[in-house]
Design an enzyme around this catalytic site. Structure first.
Site, PDB file in Angstrom:
ATOM      1  N   GLN A 109       8.734  -6.429   0.187  1.00 27.41           N
ATOM      2  CA  GLN A 109       8.966  -7.999  -0.022  1.00 27.41           C
ATOM      3  C   GLN A 109       8.477  -8.188  -1.543  1.00 27.41           C
ATOM      4  O   GLN A 109       9.021  -9.079  -2.522  1.00 27.41           O
ATOM      5  CB  GLN A 109       8.310  -8.954   0.801  1.00 27.41           C
ATOM      6  CG  GLN A 109       6.740  -8.902   1.050  1.00 27.41           C
ATOM      7  CD  GLN A 109       6.177  -9.915   2.052  1.00 27.41           C
ATOM      8  OE1 GLN A 109       6.118 -11.031   1.383  1.00 27.41           O
ATOM      9  NE2 GLN A 109       5.454  -9.576   2.811  1.00 27.41           N
ATOM     10  N   ASP A 116       7.265   0.259  -5.905  1.00 30.99           N
ATOM     11  CA  ASP A 116       6.135   1.060  -5.882  1.00 30.99           C
ATOM     12  C   ASP A 116       5.891   1.855  -7.005  1.00 30.99           C
ATOM     13  O   ASP A 116       4.711   2.553  -6.943  1.00 30.99           O
ATOM     14  CB  ASP A 116       6.588   2.199  -4.723  1.00 30.99           C
ATOM     15  CG  ASP A 116       6.714   1.741  -3.153  1.00 30.99           C
ATOM     16  OD1 ASP A 116       6.426   0.209  -3.203  1.00 30.99           O
ATOM     17  OD2 ASP A 116       7.221   2.307  -2.386  1.00 30.99           O
ATOM     18  N   GLY A 146      17.308   0.436  -4.683  1.00 28.95           N
ATOM     19  CA  GLY A 146      16.463  -0.069  -3.947  1.00 28.95           C
ATOM     20  C   GLY A 146      16.137  -1.701  -4.232  1.00 28.95           C
ATOM     21  O   GLY A 146      17.074  -2.360  -4.928  1.00 28.95           O
ATOM     22  N   GLU A 150       6.336   1.326  14.125  1.00 32.81           N
ATOM     23  CA  GLU A 150       7.577   0.776  14.177  1.00 32.81           C
ATOM     24  C   GLU A 150       8.602   2.193  14.772  1.00 32.81           C
ATOM     25  O   GLU A 150       9.336   1.579  15.913  1.00 32.81           O
ATOM     26  CB  GLU A 150       8.178   0.250  13.049  1.00 32.81           C
ATOM     27  CG  GLU A 150       7.411  -0.990  12.718  1.00 32.81           C
ATOM     28  CD  GLU A 150       8.318  -2.010  11.546  1.00 32.81           C
ATOM     29  OE1 GLU A 150       8.725  -1.492  10.430  1.00 32.81           O
ATOM     30  OE2 GLU A 150       8.472  -3.115  11.727  1.00 32.81           O
ATOM     31  N   LYS A 176      11.022 -10.817  12.518  1.00 33.43           N
ATOM     32  CA  LYS A 176      11.457  -9.786  11.722  1.00 33.43           C
ATOM     33  C   LYS A 176      12.972  -9.721  11.312  1.00 33.43           C
ATOM     34  O   LYS A 176      13.479  -9.257  10.334  1.00 33.43           O
ATOM     35  CB  LYS A 176      10.924  -8.532  12.551  1.00 33.43           C
ATOM     36  CG  LYS A 176      11.146  -7.263  11.726  1.00 33.43           C
ATOM     37  CD  LYS A 176      10.119  -6.683  11.051  1.00 33.43           C
ATOM     38  CE  LYS A 176      10.203  -5.554  10.147  1.00 33.43           C
ATOM     39  NZ  LYS A 176      10.699  -4.114  10.453  1.00 33.43           N
TER      40      LYS A 176
HETATM   41  P1  NAD Z   1       0.707   3.746   5.142  1.00 33.88           P
HETATM   42  O1  NAD Z   1       0.043   4.513   4.027  1.00 33.88           O
HETATM   43  O2  NAD Z   1       0.630   2.477   5.106  1.00 33.88           O
HETATM   44  O3  NAD Z   1       0.083   4.406   6.430  1.00 33.88           O
HETATM   45  C1  NAD Z   1      -0.178   5.582   6.714  1.00 33.88           C
HETATM   46  C2  NAD Z   1      -1.148   5.841   7.629  1.00 33.88           C
HETATM   47  O4  NAD Z   1      -1.281   7.192   7.866  1.00 33.88           O
HETATM   48  C3  NAD Z   1      -2.568   5.307   7.426  1.00 33.88           C
HETATM   49  O5  NAD Z   1      -2.864   4.553   8.257  1.00 33.88           O
HETATM   50  C4  NAD Z   1      -3.372   6.614   7.238  1.00 33.88           C
HETATM   51  O6  NAD Z   1      -4.830   6.499   7.833  1.00 33.88           O
HETATM   52  C5  NAD Z   1      -2.552   7.681   8.142  1.00 33.88           C
HETATM   53  N1  NAD Z   1      -2.992   9.077   7.904  1.00 33.88           N
HETATM   54  C6  NAD Z   1      -3.169   9.487   6.578  1.00 33.88           C
HETATM   55  N2  NAD Z   1      -3.408  10.821   6.705  1.00 33.88           N
HETATM   56  C7  NAD Z   1      -3.369  11.141   7.922  1.00 33.88           C
HETATM   57  C8  NAD Z   1      -3.661  12.328   8.645  1.00 33.88           C
HETATM   58  N3  NAD Z   1      -4.036  13.638   7.986  1.00 33.88           N
HETATM   59  N4  NAD Z   1      -3.560  12.228   9.936  1.00 33.88           N
HETATM   60  C9  NAD Z   1      -3.304  11.304  10.767  1.00 33.88           C
HETATM   61  N5  NAD Z   1      -3.132  10.048   9.947  1.00 33.88           N
HETATM   62  C10 NAD Z   1      -3.148   9.957   8.810  1.00 33.88           C
HETATM   63  O7  NAD Z   1       2.311   4.312   4.901  1.00 33.88           O
HETATM   64  P2  NAD Z   1       3.656   3.697   5.532  1.00 33.88           P
HETATM   65  O8  NAD Z   1       3.334   3.157   7.014  1.00 33.88           O
HETATM   66  O9  NAD Z   1       4.659   4.620   5.373  1.00 33.88           O
HETATM   67  O10 NAD Z   1       3.727   2.339   4.666  1.00 33.88           O
HETATM   68  C11 NAD Z   1       3.962   2.376   3.351  1.00 33.88           C
HETATM   69  C12 NAD Z   1       4.130   0.894   2.719  1.00 33.88           C
HETATM   70  O11 NAD Z   1       5.183   0.327   3.369  1.00 33.88           O
HETATM   71  C13 NAD Z   1       2.907   0.024   3.105  1.00 33.88           C
HETATM   72  O12 NAD Z   1       2.706  -0.705   2.016  1.00 33.88           O
HETATM   73  C14 NAD Z   1       3.418  -0.860   4.434  1.00 33.88           C
HETATM   74  O13 NAD Z   1       3.017  -2.016   4.357  1.00 33.88           O
HETATM   75  C15 NAD Z   1       5.236  -0.677   3.846  1.00 33.88           C
HETATM   76  N6  NAD Z   1       5.824  -0.920   5.162  1.00 33.88           N
HETATM   77  C16 NAD Z   1       6.172  -2.361   5.697  1.00 33.88           C
HETATM   78  C17 NAD Z   1       6.718  -2.522   6.670  1.00 33.88           C
HETATM   79  C18 NAD Z   1       7.120  -3.795   7.244  1.00 33.88           C
HETATM   80  O14 NAD Z   1       6.581  -4.564   6.648  1.00 33.88           O
HETATM   81  N7  NAD Z   1       7.439  -3.915   8.546  1.00 33.88           N
HETATM   82  C19 NAD Z   1       7.145  -1.316   7.421  1.00 33.88           C
HETATM   83  C20 NAD Z   1       7.038   0.011   6.943  1.00 33.88           C
HETATM   84  C21 NAD Z   1       6.461   0.211   5.624  1.00 33.88           C
END
Ligand code: NAD
Length: 393
Positions: free
Chosen positions: A313, A295, A11, A168, A374
């Protein structure tokens, strides 16, 4: 003697470690091998587009063989089974055992189901190109079934988690499903797309005004947000919520969070809640011949109490620091400390909409400029890795 550098994971962290190390180390100085479970380097920040059907797989899955696999960087397609840091060995699923002089652990993270009953068995995730293809095919199949049977559960999509991944993804669905429905002779108004978020708000890393902008834009385009309500159980056809509501749905996609890779947490490297603890130079605090990127590592800013978030990033920048530090480990010198540069955070809300903040002053963006930015950051990444590739050879 030629040193053996082994990199686990192809990755962002792994590829950038390999390419940067090769920039500083000749083939005589180091033999560099990447081990990855897929033959491709996957642009996981764009997987929502593949799942929604707005791009094809070639755009997000770049053949590792082409990218780094020449006589100077070996690519082995296999899955890591065990890391033995005290023996300087890595065991693969195929049974092959690799010895190393220096190791980079960049295996990413795993989906966290938080022990929610039925969720793992009954939901799809978005962590690889294969997952994205599965979601796309599943949604199309459910729509075809809906056309036949009129069963509302086939026309209902539940995305669990309103983090960046979930938001997204619903943005892509909101863009693409009207067109898909038209082609199938289905009224898009029959389709329900839920985004369920347990916390008080979706994408809480953004200022309130941008969150409101995202909710408004996506609601207008057919997304229903349920905020402040957790998913508590899933079956093949239902999602139960903490407020007692049950949603009938045959399409459940879980984007509710990530956790450290199980192999990393249990292999004997010093760890904190499943992620390796590292020095400012990104070496394991227990094994200095092991570097940890992305990660898999928990990294704190100097004097800070909260670790950096697990973003692409940062994984990319960690890979670059590690690549240079590998050359120091082999040839001597002073290692670099990891000092990340934050270029901002951007979220796409479909092809032509987005929100974000960029630069040192956190300039806010919304609409097409955010979406274009983006796209530009993705192009910048691709040209960067291709540029490094050119430099290396
Ligand atoms: P995340 O952990 O950021 O978000 C998961 C969300 O699910 C949280 O808001 C949480 O409150 C919610 N959640 C948890 N348990 C739940 C439940 N039982 N019911 C409903 N909601 C629940 O995970 P992600 O979105 O996969 O992101 C992972 C990482 O990857 C983050 O650091 C993110 O910033 C990064 N990411 C970045 C981008 C980007 O820069 N555009 C895109 C995708 C992911």
């Amino acid at each position: 003697m030629t040193k053996q550098i082994l990199i686990l994971g192809g990755g962002y962290g792994g590829v950038l470690s390999a390419l940067t190390a090769r920039k500083y180390l000749s083939a005589a100085e180091a033999n560099i091998t990447i081990i990855n479970r897929y033959p491709t380097h996957q642009i996981i920040t764009e997987l929502h587009r593949l799942a929604g059907g707005t791009i094809d797989e070639k755009a997000v899955a770049l053949p590792l063989g082409k990218l780094v696999g020449s006589k100077d960087v070996n690519v082995v397609v296999d899955t890591v089974k065990e890391i033995k840091p005290d023996d300087k060995q890595v065991v693969l699923e195929s049974g092959t055992v690799y010895k190393y002089d220096a190791l980079v652990v960049a295996l990413g993270s795993e989906t966290n189901y938080f022990g929610i009953p039925g969720l793992e068995e009954n939901s799809m995730v978005l962590k690889s190109a294969a997952d994205a293809n599965k979601i796309r095919a599943h949604v199309e199949a459910r729509l075809d079934a809906y056309k036949q049977s009129g069963n509302k559960a086939d026309a209902t999509i539940v995305v669990g988690g309103g983090g960046l991944t979930g938001v997204e993804l619903v943005g892509e669905f909101a863009d693409k499903l009207p067109e898909i429905c038209r082609a199938k002779g289905i009224d898009f108004n029959d389709i329900t797309i839920y985004c369920v978020e347990a916390g008080p708000s979706i994408i809480p890393m953004f200022p309130k005004v941008l969150i409101e902008r995202a909710v408004e834009s996506l609601t207008k385009r057919g997304v229903t947000f349920l905020q402040g309500v957790a998913i508590t159980e899933a079956t093949k056809n239902t999602v139960s919520l903490k407020n007692g509501q049950t949603i009938e749905s045959n399409t459940i996609i879980w984007t509710g969070g990530v956790k450290g890779h199980p192999i990393v947490g249990s292999c004997g490297l010093a760890e904190d809640r499943g992620r390796s603890t590292v020095t400012p130079t990104l070496q394991s605090t227990s094994h200095p011949d092991v570097f940890v990127a992305g990660d898999c590592a928990v990294v704190f800013p100097e004097g800070g109490e909260r670790p950096y978030p697990p973003t692409a990033q940062l994984a990319w920048q960690m890979g670059e620091t590690i690549g240079y530090n590998l050359s120091v480990l082999v040839k001597g010198g002073v290692m670099d400390k990891f000092t990340p540069v934050f270029s901002g955070t951007l979220a796409s809300l479909g092809r032509k909409d987005g929100i974000g903040f960029i630069g040192g002053n956190n300039i806010e963006l919304k609409g097409l400029p955010a979406s274009l930015m983006k796209e530009a950051s993705n192009i910048r990444y691709l040209s960067h890795i291709q540029g490094l590739f050119a430099l290396a050879y």
